[in-house]
Design a protein around this motif. Structure first.
Motif, PDB file in Angstrom:
ATOM      1  N   ASN A  82       8.284   5.803 -10.013  1.00 31.45           N
ATOM      2  CA  ASN A  82       6.631   5.312  -9.853  1.00 31.45           C
ATOM      3  C   ASN A  82       6.141   4.693 -11.442  1.00 31.45           C
ATOM      4  OD1 ASN A  82       4.127   3.801  -9.471  1.00 31.45           O
ATOM      5  ND2 ASN A  82       3.437   5.424  -7.790  1.00 31.45           N
ATOM      6  N   GLY A 117       7.666  11.079  -4.912  1.00 35.08           N
ATOM      7  CA  GLY A 117       8.722  10.056  -4.828  1.00 35.08           C
ATOM      8  C   GLY A 117      10.139   9.374  -5.440  1.00 35.08           C
ATOM      9  N   LEU A 158       0.801  -1.573   0.219  1.00 35.45           N
ATOM     10  CA  LEU A 158       0.126  -0.329   0.006  1.00 35.45           C
ATOM     11  C   LEU A 158       1.005   0.928   0.111  1.00 35.45           C
ATOM     12  CD1 LEU A 158      -2.597  -1.436   2.884  1.00 35.45           C
ATOM     13  CD2 LEU A 158      -2.663  -0.704   0.296  1.00 35.45           C
ATOM     14  N   LYS A 159       1.611   1.053   0.426  1.00 35.09           N
ATOM     15  CA  LYS A 159       2.986   2.316   0.246  1.00 35.09           C
ATOM     16  C   LYS A 159       4.139   1.957  -0.300  1.00 35.09           C
ATOM     17  CE  LYS A 159       3.427   4.455   4.452  1.00 35.09           C
ATOM     18  NZ  LYS A 159       3.258   4.199   6.454  1.00 35.09           N
ATOM     19  N   ASN A 160       4.637   3.026  -1.070  1.00 39.30           N
ATOM     20  CA  ASN A 160       6.157   2.486  -1.896  1.00 39.30           C
ATOM     21  C   ASN A 160       6.883   3.765  -1.801  1.00 39.30           C
ATOM     22  OD1 ASN A 160       7.733   1.285  -3.460  1.00 39.30           O
ATOM     23  ND2 ASN A 160       6.662   0.130  -4.546  1.00 39.30           N
ATOM     24  N   ALA A 161       7.737   3.920  -1.642  1.00 35.22           N
ATOM     25  CA  ALA A 161       8.975   4.641  -1.687  1.00 35.22           C
ATOM     26  C   ALA A 161      10.298   4.165  -2.161  1.00 35.22           C
ATOM     27  CB  ALA A 161       9.283   5.424  -0.537  1.00 35.22           C
ATOM     28  N   THR A 162       9.816   3.224  -2.902  1.00 33.18           N
ATOM     29  CA  THR A 162      10.918   2.350  -3.369  1.00 33.18           C
ATOM     30  C   THR A 162      11.364   3.061  -5.397  1.00 33.18           C
ATOM     31  OG1 THR A 162      10.307   0.702  -2.086  1.00 33.18           O
ATOM     32  CG2 THR A 162      12.415   0.577  -4.054  1.00 33.18           C
ATOM     33  N   GLY A 163      11.793   4.055  -5.221  1.00 32.24           N
ATOM     34  CA  GLY A 163      12.582   3.995  -7.067  1.00 32.24           C
ATOM     35  C   GLY A 163      11.043   5.025  -7.258  1.00 32.24           C
ATOM     36  N   GLN A 207       2.761   4.140 -11.769  1.00 32.13           N
ATOM     37  CA  GLN A 207       1.242   4.850 -12.769  1.00 32.13           C
ATOM     38  C   GLN A 207       1.975   5.422 -13.792  1.00 32.13           C
ATOM     39  OE1 GLN A 207      -0.756   6.122 -10.453  1.00 32.13           O
ATOM     40  NE2 GLN A 207      -0.866   4.494  -8.941  1.00 32.13           N
ATOM     41  N   HIS A 226       3.650   1.767  11.098  1.00 29.85           N
ATOM     42  CA  HIS A 226       2.260   1.848  10.500  1.00 29.85           C
ATOM     43  C   HIS A 226       1.602   0.483  10.607  1.00 29.85           C
ATOM     44  CE1 HIS A 226       3.363   5.296  11.026  1.00 29.85           C
ATOM     45  NE2 HIS A 226       4.435   5.609  10.004  1.00 29.85           N
ATOM     46  N   GLY A 283       4.549   9.402   4.363  1.00 27.22           N
ATOM     47  CA  GLY A 283       2.842   8.545   4.829  1.00 27.22           C
ATOM     48  C   GLY A 283       2.336   9.183   5.809  1.00 27.22           C
ATOM     49  N   GLY A 284       2.694   8.110   6.905  1.00 30.17           N
ATOM     50  CA  GLY A 284       2.533   8.482   8.102  1.00 30.17           C
ATOM     51  C   GLY A 284       1.083   7.550   9.086  1.00 30.17           C
ATOM     52  N   GLU A 294       9.905  12.024  -1.410  1.00 30.85           N
ATOM     53  CA  GLU A 294       9.863  11.104  -0.673  1.00 30.85           C
ATOM     54  C   GLU A 294       8.320  10.038  -0.774  1.00 30.85           C
ATOM     55  OE1 GLU A 294      13.058   9.845   0.375  1.00 30.85           O
ATOM     56  OE2 GLU A 294      13.806  12.395  -0.121  1.00 30.85           O
ATOM     57  N   ASN A 295       7.371  10.728  -1.176  1.00 25.68           N
ATOM     58  CA  ASN A 295       5.713  10.252  -1.169  1.00 25.68           C
ATOM     59  C   ASN A 295       5.517   9.160   0.291  1.00 25.68           C
ATOM     60  OD1 ASN A 295       3.790   9.201  -2.334  1.00 25.68           O
ATOM     61  ND2 ASN A 295       4.862   7.218  -3.048  1.00 25.68           N
ATOM     62  N   ALA A 328      -2.344   6.638   6.619  1.00 24.09           N
ATOM     63  CA  ALA A 328      -2.606   6.180   5.323  1.00 24.09           C
ATOM     64  C   ALA A 328      -2.994   5.234   5.144  1.00 24.09           C
ATOM     65  CB  ALA A 328      -0.651   5.527   5.144  1.00 24.09           C
ATOM     66  N   ASP A 363      -0.759  -0.604   7.418  1.00 28.58           N
ATOM     67  CA  ASP A 363      -0.424  -0.736   5.791  1.00 28.58           C
ATOM     68  C   ASP A 363       1.199  -1.482   5.640  1.00 28.58           C
ATOM     69  OD1 ASP A 363      -1.333   2.275   5.009  1.00 28.58           O
ATOM     70  OD2 ASP A 363       0.369   3.250   6.971  1.00 28.58           O
ATOM     71  N   GLY A 402       8.799   2.121   2.216  1.00 31.09           N
ATOM     72  CA  GLY A 402       7.436   2.491   2.313  1.00 31.09           C
ATOM     73  C   GLY A 402       7.226   3.630   2.181  1.00 31.09           C
ATOM     74  N   GLU A 403       8.108   4.825   2.624  1.00 28.86           N
ATOM     75  CA  GLU A 403       7.796   6.247   3.278  1.00 28.86           C
ATOM     76  C   GLU A 403       9.142   7.082   2.904  1.00 28.86           C
ATOM     77  OE1 GLU A 403       5.407   6.546   6.070  1.00 28.86           O
ATOM     78  OE2 GLU A 403       6.897   5.813   7.993  1.00 28.86           O
ATOM     79  N   HIS A 404       9.957   6.303   3.700  1.00 29.40           N
ATOM     80  CA  HIS A 404      11.609   6.959   3.811  1.00 29.40           C
ATOM     81  C   HIS A 404      12.283   7.327   2.937  1.00 29.40           C
ATOM     82  CE1 HIS A 404      11.263   5.918   8.661  1.00 29.40           C
ATOM     83  NE2 HIS A 404      10.657   5.952   8.074  1.00 29.40           N
ATOM     84  N   LYS A 463       1.400  10.336  -2.511  1.00 20.96           N
ATOM     85  CA  LYS A 463       0.802  10.626  -4.000  1.00 20.96           C
ATOM     86  C   LYS A 463      -0.671  10.590  -4.108  1.00 20.96           C
ATOM     87  CE  LYS A 463       0.381   5.384  -4.573  1.00 20.96           C
ATOM     88  NZ  LYS A 463      -0.620   5.540  -4.811  1.00 20.96           N
ATOM     89  N   VAL A 486      -1.238   7.988   0.785  1.00 21.72           N
ATOM     90  CA  VAL A 486      -0.347   8.582   1.132  1.00 21.72           C
ATOM     91  C   VAL A 486      -0.268   9.520   0.229  1.00 21.72           C
ATOM     92  CG1 VAL A 486       1.175   6.608   1.728  1.00 21.72           C
ATOM     93  CG2 VAL A 486       0.914   7.113  -0.744  1.00 21.72           C
ATOM     94  N   GLN A 490       2.808  11.922 -11.036  1.00 18.30           N
ATOM     95  CA  GLN A 490       3.284  10.689 -10.352  1.00 18.30           C
ATOM     96  C   GLN A 490       4.543  10.391 -10.728  1.00 18.30           C
ATOM     97  OE1 GLN A 490       1.583   9.708  -8.067  1.00 18.30           O
ATOM     98  NE2 GLN A 490      -0.349  10.555  -8.095  1.00 18.30           N
TER      99      GLN A 490
END
Lengths: 469, 469
Positions: free
Chosen positions: A196, B203, A189-194, A199, B380, B155-156, B152-153, B159, B383, B424-426, B166, B164, B199
């Protein structure tokens, strides 16, 4: 620009080797149903149709076409409204109809993994049986494919509360034009890896790769809903009511707008007398709320009714049972068909910030007067997404295929000025690409074309859609 | 690879000309606070810091740096956890701190247009005053910038129900490394007009362009919330309860997991005695529901309580008033600080499909045993996003900067195997890029690097973040 080769008997033999003889069509009669979609009256016959059913087959087909410089057009259910699935250059049409398996409904994680050739409504029903909900819901849901929905970033009536296709896609298996296969993301549900890539592919209209597997997130199915139809004495005030409802703090699960003609035509078309349209009514809003608590829905319906009563409206029709709800939804869903049955038309998929709808509607009518065309408007008003159906009526050939273009350009320039864009959910495909300059400057267009080139260096996949390159 | 030039006195004079003398820093002392973020103990001093406050200034700075081949690092609030805002190659650091205006809160359309240097919490509060809600809510919200959140896209805790960053970004003004300025999209809720550049930028960790204006969608502010803290006698069963709650049809607005150590350390750190942790408790879930109808929230809280009572839990603490809610949230938000104060640590931002959390947690502990490290986990959970804090403790230099890498790799391989990903969010930034090969094959990595090259052909903007190129 690369020059394409023609499909030869040897190519057809190679495709038969890959996909099986019975899944390769090369005679005009069998291919004719692949020559059009639901966009106006466009017609492009491919040179060969192939129906693979595995990722490996798609990969091999792409390798062949890449090596032989054959144009490739991917095709879903053929319900597109911008010509995205049409074989403009002939060549190889890849029909995804045999990718029709729902691979796994993951009830533990509220996800579904599916092939792209599954009909959207079948997917919705399958997850519904497990108490789950996949909200994106185009009018064509009974025949369109989930893969086509991803290509066009489809929306539908529920988008106003639940978002569009892009908001549900977690991960895609993608065959690149080279035949290489990648996964674009992860099942999270969350992705901050490279970057997107997921999308980037959603809404790319089959120009970057062919999607062969799809992971979607699902949500719990709301247990109840209520529906009402509100008649307005002015179409602009119906549009104004839309943003008033949101500003009062309500988020309906659907908020659909229909001009008088739209509802009248569809009522005749489906031979329904369920809605009596008074003489002085100019437009309707169809408003739904959903959730798990019936008493809350009643409160919300009453709250919304109070808001719309501040406008000049007729008598609100509250749907009494599921049969009446279905009847009202049928009317809304079949408007496009009814308009089509009534006259040749061009459909523009305008979208603006929702409070600008009244200005857009007035502008469309003014531009219509200037250029002498009649339009029937309806759409997803809660999202600011207005489908403008320009009716051929008595327009001459010169007007229809000539000066009308200037009228459409004026509509789109107004849309841009209001902060909107030229397609909310139908895509650009073949029919809107000459208007892309209204929305994007040359720098942005160049970035998009370069992205296309990265994914498809030989420019074989769905060339000529979205932009010329 | 392009070789960068060093920043000269002439460059500094040119930057002063562009941004104003007082907004260009070149002495080590003033620049030292720009040399680090919140990532471990990394330290990179830029050669010059510039603080523009208009798009035109950013454009001119980029033109200069492009022409002179100077490395550029964009920087928000400096609260990043992957080193994305660090000037690894020295060069020009562009601090966005003077882009601190909220340009317009559009109550008619439920949108806000803001500059990127606005502190996230200030933006949230400003829209809250109008009855509107911007849900993404990183723990650093009191000091981080909204622009950094987009990079960084982020979350928190919210989310899990609201998505998030995005999911809220509609449109971005972006200065490209060439100095050209584009808007990536339109101010609309639905958009099927060309590739989704918006999009692609969300991120992308400041590697594709510098965001100078942001259009976000907002939603109506929920009027009420309820909060409870549930103690579990086993950390794995706390993780198992998470997916059980969703499978029972509930969608909490927050669902946070804290291992015993996390809650104990933070309670000491903030000198709070508000939670008494019984001897046999191994983990807690902090669960919030929100909405407009207090009686519905009570029902949902009771429903969720019934689900968790199926596990081996201690006494549930229901927050009685807003003060107690704040106290519990303070504990959760300050866990990271407390861990940091306790020991040097490395934080891994793992994310998996939520039902796989118990397997992930067990795996992390097993890998810890194998490599001899202790970890404190929280995050979180709704998520599937688990922050694994690896504590330096008594590890030797060789273990800490040597063999531990293999342990982290094993954790990430497990994450991948469970359908998840490494952030996921960092974000990836500097510290996770050597693990990207676990998630993406060479084909995907090549696509990403080529995208970078399109936006930044001279490779001057935040080079070395996400991947080497």
């Amino acid at each position: 620009m690369t020059t394409f080769n023609k499909v030869t008997a040897a190519h057809i033999a190679a495709l038969r080797e890959i996909a099986g003889t019975q899944y390769v069509l090369a005679d005009e009669e069998s291919m004719s149903r692949y020559a059009q979609d639901e966009t106006e009256d466009l017609h492009y016959l491919p040179e060969v149709v192939v129906k693979p059913n595995t990722t490996a087959q798609v990969s091999k087909i792409m390798q062949l076409c890449s090596q032989e410089l054959l144009p490739v057009t991917p095709r879903g259910g053929g319900t597109g409204l911008s010509g995205g699935a049409l074989a403009q250059f002939g060549g190889v049409l890849i029909s995804m109809e045999r990718f029709n398996r729902i691979i796994q409904i993951d009830e533990r994680n509220l996800q579904v993994t599916t092939e792209p050739g599954v009909i959207t409504e079948e997917l919705q029903n399958a997850v519904k049986e497990k108490g789950l909900f996949y909200p994106p819901d185009p009018s064509s849901r009974g025949t369109c494919f989930i893969g086509g929905n991803i290509a066009e970033n489809s929306g539908g009536p529920k988008a106003v509360k639940y978002g569009v296709v892009k908001d549900y896609v977690l991960n895609l298996e993608l065959v690149l034009p080279s035949g290489e296969v990648i996964w674009t993301g992860a099942n999270v549900l969350k992705n901050a890896t490279g970057y997107n890539l997921t999308q980037l592919v959603v809404g790319s209209e089959g120009t970057l790769g062919i999607v062969t597997k799809i992971v979607l997130r699902l949500i719990p199915l709301p247990k109840n809903d209520l529906l009402m139809l509100v008649p307005f004495r002015s179409a602009e005030s119906a549009c104004a009511a839309v943003s008033a409802i949101f500003r009062a703090g309500f988020t309906p699960s659907a908020m659909e707008f229909m001009e008088r003609d739209a509802l009248e035509w569809v009522s005749q078309y489906v031979q329904s007398s369920s809605v009596k349209i008074e003489e002085d009514i100019q437009a309707h809003l169809l408003i739904e709320v959903d959730g798990n608590y019936p008493e809350v829905l009643m409160q919300e319906m009453e709250g919304i009714a109070t808001v719309v009563e501040g406008f000049d409206i007729g008598e609100i029709l509250f749907a009494e049972d599921s049969q009446q709800k279905e009847e009202l939804w049928k009317l809304r869903r079949r408007v496009a068909e009814a308009v089509k049955a009534n006259s040749v038309y061009k459909e523009e998929d305008t979208v603006v910030p929702r409070a600008e709808l009244p200005v857009l509607l007035k502008g469309v009518k003014d531009i219509g007067k200037k250029y002498g065309f009649h339009s029937v408007c309806y759409g997803h008003a809660g999202d600011g997404n207005l489908h403008v159906n320009i009716i051929r009526g008595t327009l001459t050939e010169e007007q229809w295929n000539g000066t009308l273009r200037e009228g459409i350009r004026e509509i789109f320039e107004l849309v841009k000025q209001l902060g909107g864009t030229i397609s909310g959910e139908h895509g650009i495909g073949l029919v809107q690409k000459s208007y892309m300059d209204i929305i994007f400057d040359q720098t942005s267009m160049k970035l998009m074309k370069q992205i296309k080139q990265i994914f498809d260096p030989k420019n074989i996949l769905n060339r000529g859609k979205i932009f010329d390159c």
